[in-house]
Design a protein around this motif. Structure first.
Motif, PDB file in Angstrom:
ATOM      1  N   GLU A 106       0.827  -1.207   0.000  1.00 50.06           N
ATOM      2  CA  GLU A 106       0.000   0.000   0.000  1.00 50.06           C
ATOM      3  C   GLU A 106       0.863   1.258   0.000  1.00 50.06           C
ATOM      4  N   GLN A 107       1.945   1.238   0.777  1.00 53.59           N
ATOM      5  CA  GLN A 107       2.856   2.391   0.794  1.00 53.59           C
ATOM      6  C   GLN A 107       3.552   2.549  -0.555  1.00 53.59           C
ATOM      7  N   GLN A 108       3.894   1.429  -1.195  1.00 55.32           N
ATOM      8  CA  GLN A 108       4.518   1.500  -2.514  1.00 55.32           C
ATOM      9  C   GLN A 108       3.588   2.173  -3.515  1.00 55.32           C
ATOM     10  N   LYS A 109       2.302   1.868  -3.442  1.00 52.61           N
ATOM     11  CA  LYS A 109       1.338   2.490  -4.346  1.00 52.61           C
ATOM     12  C   LYS A 109       1.305   4.001  -4.162  1.00 52.61           C
ATOM     13  N   GLU A 110       1.472   4.454  -2.931  1.00 51.61           N
ATOM     14  CA  GLU A 110       1.425   5.883  -2.634  1.00 51.61           C
ATOM     15  C   GLU A 110       2.737   6.578  -2.948  1.00 51.61           C
ATOM     16  N   ARG A 111       3.846   5.840  -2.825  1.00 50.98           N
ATOM     17  CA  ARG A 111       5.165   6.455  -2.894  1.00 50.98           C
ATOM     18  C   ARG A 111       5.884   6.226  -4.218  1.00 50.98           C
ATOM     19  N   GLU A 112       5.383   5.350  -5.064  1.00 50.92           N
ATOM     20  CA  GLU A 112       6.058   5.092  -6.330  1.00 50.92           C
ATOM     21  C   GLU A 112       6.105   6.381  -7.149  1.00 50.92           C
ATOM     22  N   PRO A 113       7.130   6.533  -8.000  1.00 51.18           N
ATOM     23  CA  PRO A 113       7.261   7.776  -8.770  1.00 51.18           C
ATOM     24  C   PRO A 113       6.024   8.147  -9.577  1.00 51.18           C
ATOM     25  N   ARG A 114       5.367   7.167 -10.185  1.00 53.28           N
ATOM     26  CA  ARG A 114       4.180   7.473 -10.979  1.00 53.28           C
ATOM     27  C   ARG A 114       3.102   8.130 -10.125  1.00 53.28           C
ATOM     28  N   ALA A 115       2.866   7.610  -8.914  1.00 49.74           N
ATOM     29  CA  ALA A 115       1.849   8.192  -8.032  1.00 49.74           C
ATOM     30  C   ALA A 115       2.237   9.608  -7.620  1.00 49.74           C
ATOM     31  N   LEU A 116       3.531   9.830  -7.355  1.00 53.41           N
ATOM     32  CA  LEU A 116       3.988  11.167  -6.965  1.00 53.41           C
ATOM     33  C   LEU A 116       3.828  12.146  -8.127  1.00 53.41           C
ATOM     34  N   TRP A 117       4.121  11.690  -9.337  1.00 55.11           N
ATOM     35  CA  TRP A 117       3.957  12.516 -10.536  1.00 55.11           C
ATOM     36  C   TRP A 117       2.493  12.914 -10.710  1.00 55.11           C
ATOM     37  N   ASN A 118       1.617  11.946 -10.596  1.00 54.30           N
ATOM     38  CA  ASN A 118       0.193  12.207 -10.791  1.00 54.30           C
ATOM     39  C   ASN A 118      -0.391  13.093  -9.700  1.00 54.30           C
ATOM     40  N   ALA A 119       0.248  13.116  -8.535  1.00 58.99           N
ATOM     41  CA  ALA A 119      -0.247  13.927  -7.427  1.00 58.99           C
ATOM     42  C   ALA A 119       0.162  15.394  -7.541  1.00 58.99           C
ATOM     43  N   LEU A 120       1.122  15.702  -8.427  1.00 55.86           N
ATOM     44  CA  LEU A 120       1.564  17.085  -8.583  1.00 55.86           C
ATOM     45  C   LEU A 120       0.470  17.914  -9.251  1.00 55.86           C
ATOM     46  N   SER A 121       0.412  19.172  -8.886  1.00 55.24           N
ATOM     47  CA  SER A 121      -0.527  20.087  -9.528  1.00 55.24           C
ATOM     48  C   SER A 121      -0.034  20.432 -10.927  1.00 55.24           C
ATOM     49  N   ASP A 122      -0.907  20.993 -11.735  1.00 53.08           N
ATOM     50  CA  ASP A 122      -0.508  21.411 -13.078  1.00 53.08           C
ATOM     51  C   ASP A 122       0.624  22.435 -13.017  1.00 53.08           C
ATOM     52  N   GLU A 123       0.569  23.307 -12.026  1.00 54.64           N
ATOM     53  CA  GLU A 123       1.623  24.321 -11.879  1.00 54.64           C
ATOM     54  C   GLU A 123       2.952  23.677 -11.525  1.00 54.64           C
ATOM     55  N   GLN A 124       2.913  22.668 -10.644  1.00 57.96           N
ATOM     56  CA  GLN A 124       4.143  21.963 -10.281  1.00 57.96           C
ATOM     57  C   GLN A 124       4.711  21.204 -11.476  1.00 57.96           C
ATOM     58  N   ILE A 125       3.853  20.617 -12.277  1.00 57.95           N
ATOM     59  CA  ILE A 125       4.312  19.919 -13.481  1.00 57.95           C
ATOM     60  C   ILE A 125       4.971  20.907 -14.435  1.00 57.95           C
ATOM     61  N   LYS A 126       4.358  22.071 -14.591  1.00 56.23           N
ATOM     62  CA  LYS A 126       4.898  23.102 -15.478  1.00 56.23           C
ATOM     63  C   LYS A 126       6.268  23.566 -15.005  1.00 56.23           C
ATOM     64  N   ASP A 127       6.450  23.672 -13.692  1.00 56.76           N
ATOM     65  CA  ASP A 127       7.710  24.160 -13.133  1.00 56.76           C
ATOM     66  C   ASP A 127       8.777  23.087 -13.022  1.00 56.76           C
ATOM     67  N   HIS A 128       8.407  21.831 -13.234  1.00 54.09           N
ATOM     68  CA  HIS A 128       9.383  20.749 -13.097  1.00 54.09           C
ATOM     69  C   HIS A 128      10.482  20.900 -14.148  1.00 54.09           C
ATOM     70  N   PRO A 129      11.733  20.647 -13.769  1.00 53.16           N
ATOM     71  CA  PRO A 129      12.832  20.753 -14.753  1.00 53.16           C
ATOM     72  C   PRO A 129      12.637  19.815 -15.938  1.00 53.16           C
ATOM     73  N   ASP A 130      13.334  20.116 -17.020  1.00 52.57           N
ATOM     74  CA  ASP A 130      13.307  19.245 -18.184  1.00 52.57           C
ATOM     75  C   ASP A 130      13.743  17.839 -17.795  1.00 52.57           C
ATOM     76  N   ILE A 131      13.137  16.856 -18.452  1.00 55.12           N
ATOM     77  CA  ILE A 131      13.394  15.452 -18.154  1.00 55.12           C
ATOM     78  C   ILE A 131      14.003  14.773 -19.381  1.00 55.12           C
ATOM     79  N   LEU A 132      15.065  14.016 -19.154  1.00 54.61           N
ATOM     80  CA  LEU A 132      15.641  13.150 -20.175  1.00 54.61           C
ATOM     81  C   LEU A 132      15.547  11.718 -19.675  1.00 54.61           C
ATOM     82  N   LEU A 133      14.971  10.835 -20.490  1.00 54.10           N
ATOM     83  CA  LEU A 133      14.871   9.421 -20.141  1.00 54.10           C
ATOM     84  C   LEU A 133      15.974   8.644 -20.845  1.00 54.10           C
ATOM     85  N   VAL A 134      16.633   7.765 -20.090  1.00 57.98           N
ATOM     86  CA  VAL A 134      17.713   6.950 -20.643  1.00 57.98           C
ATOM     87  C   VAL A 134      17.507   5.508 -20.186  1.00 57.98           C
ATOM     88  N   ARG A 135      17.698   4.591 -21.089  1.00 60.79           N
ATOM     89  CA  ARG A 135      17.705   3.179 -20.709  1.00 60.79           C
ATOM     90  C   ARG A 135      18.624   2.410 -21.628  1.00 60.79           C
TER      91      ARG A 135
END
Length: 313
Positions: free
Chosen positions: A219-248
């Motif tokens: 249950e804590q993993q569901k709340e704390r996983e990065p996807r849940a934290l991302w979805n919990a951010l406000s639109d303003e917080q998403i807008k202010d988030h730094p640029d993201i580069l994905l690497v794999r």
């Protein structure tokens, strides 16, 4: 990379030590060149006795920011939440030494901090340690600076995490109790080979014990996983988030490829555009970091440098 390409397995446990061992003789041959980059070690938290240091790698020729200073890259290593170090014991000591030297050779002051691990600590302590390292650097520019290059530019900081270190950097930027206390305004964040979600509702995989020890119950993993934290951010917080580069890596474990499939549309949905992506051709989960300064398989690192430079010029 010829040896790496022959590994059929993609699971981390199956390829970890074999990958490290493959790069040991290659990096040892290049040791003199790698060690031309100066490295200094500093304590960033004198209230703790262990895992409280960071290594700083200095470029011979800085990439200059608009202010005529030297940009900074933090690298956060992985290790499954319960292992890892900024400097491995012999015969593997050249691994992160080479990574730090690679990005310094491209003009960035490169900083690799140690941080506490589970079971000693639990969420979000590792991300708090990384935050403390970043804040210490911002407050101690005169301490870490050297006269041979322009001063560190704390307004041009990038951070890159790999594997578990990737998750720690995600939480550093997405979990408000931590992100709100970082003094730096990151120019960009590089998420490399780490989980986007911990609990798979389709039961295609299950997180291992160290993850549960650090993140918590399902249950804590569901709340704390990065996807849940991302979805919990406000639109303003998403807008202010730094640029993201994905690497794999091209040949990541199946569970990580599932994360990759979902992180791209999740980011695009909130930001209105897909993030930039780099795939390390021929690499497995472990090999990208160890290929740097080896003369083979370094292309992904060069692309990361290009992405960072575009954000300071």
């Amino acid at each position: 990379m010829d040896i790496i390409s022959k590994f059929v397995e993609t699971g981390v446990a199956a390829i970890n030590l074999r990958t490290l061992a493959a790069f040991v003789p290659i990096l040892d041959e290049r040791k003199a060149e790698i060690e031309k980059i100066e490295r200094k070690t500093f304590v960033y938290d004198d209230k703790r006795r262990t895992r409280n240091e960071l290594d700083v790698y200095y470029p011979l020729n800085s990439t200059l920011t608009k202010g005529g200073k030297t940009p900074i890259l933090f690298f956060v290593y992985g290790g499954g939440y319960n292992s890892g170090s900024k400097e491995f014991p012999e015969p593997f000591s050249m691994g992160y030494r080479a990574l730090g030297s690679f990005f310094a050779q491209h003009g960035f002051i490169t900083i690799i901090p140690d941080y506490r691990l589970t079971p000693e600590v639990k969420f979000p302590a590792s991300s708090e340690d990384i935050r403390d390292a970043v804040n210490w650097v911002c407050a101690n520019v005169d301490v870490i600076g050297v006269p041979s290059i322009p001063a560190p530019d704390v307004d041009a900081i990038f951070i890159m995490g790999h594997s578990a270190g990737d998750v720690h950097t995600k939480m550093l930027s997405l979990y408000p109790p931590v992100s709100s206390t970082v003094h730096a305004r990151f120019k960009g964040i590089i998420w490399c080979g780490g989980s986007w979600f911990m609990v798979d509702e389709k039961k295609r995989f299950r997180m291992e014990v160290p993850t549960m020890q650090y993140i918590g119950s399902q249950e804590q993993q569901k709340e704390r996983e990065p996807r849940a934290l991302w979805n919990a951010l406000s639109d303003e917080q998403i807008k202010d988030h730094p640029d993201i580069l994905l690497v794999r890596a091209e040949r990541e474990p199946d569970w990580l490829l599932l994360s990759w499939e979902e992180i791209i549309p999740d980011i695009e949905k909130r930001r209105g555009e897909a993030p930039q992506m780099i795939i390390g051709k021929g690499h497995n989960h472990i090999s990208p970091n160890w290929a740097l300064c080896s003369g083979q398989g370094e292309e992904w690192g060069e692309e990361v440098v290009k992405w960072m430079k575009a954000r300071i010029n």
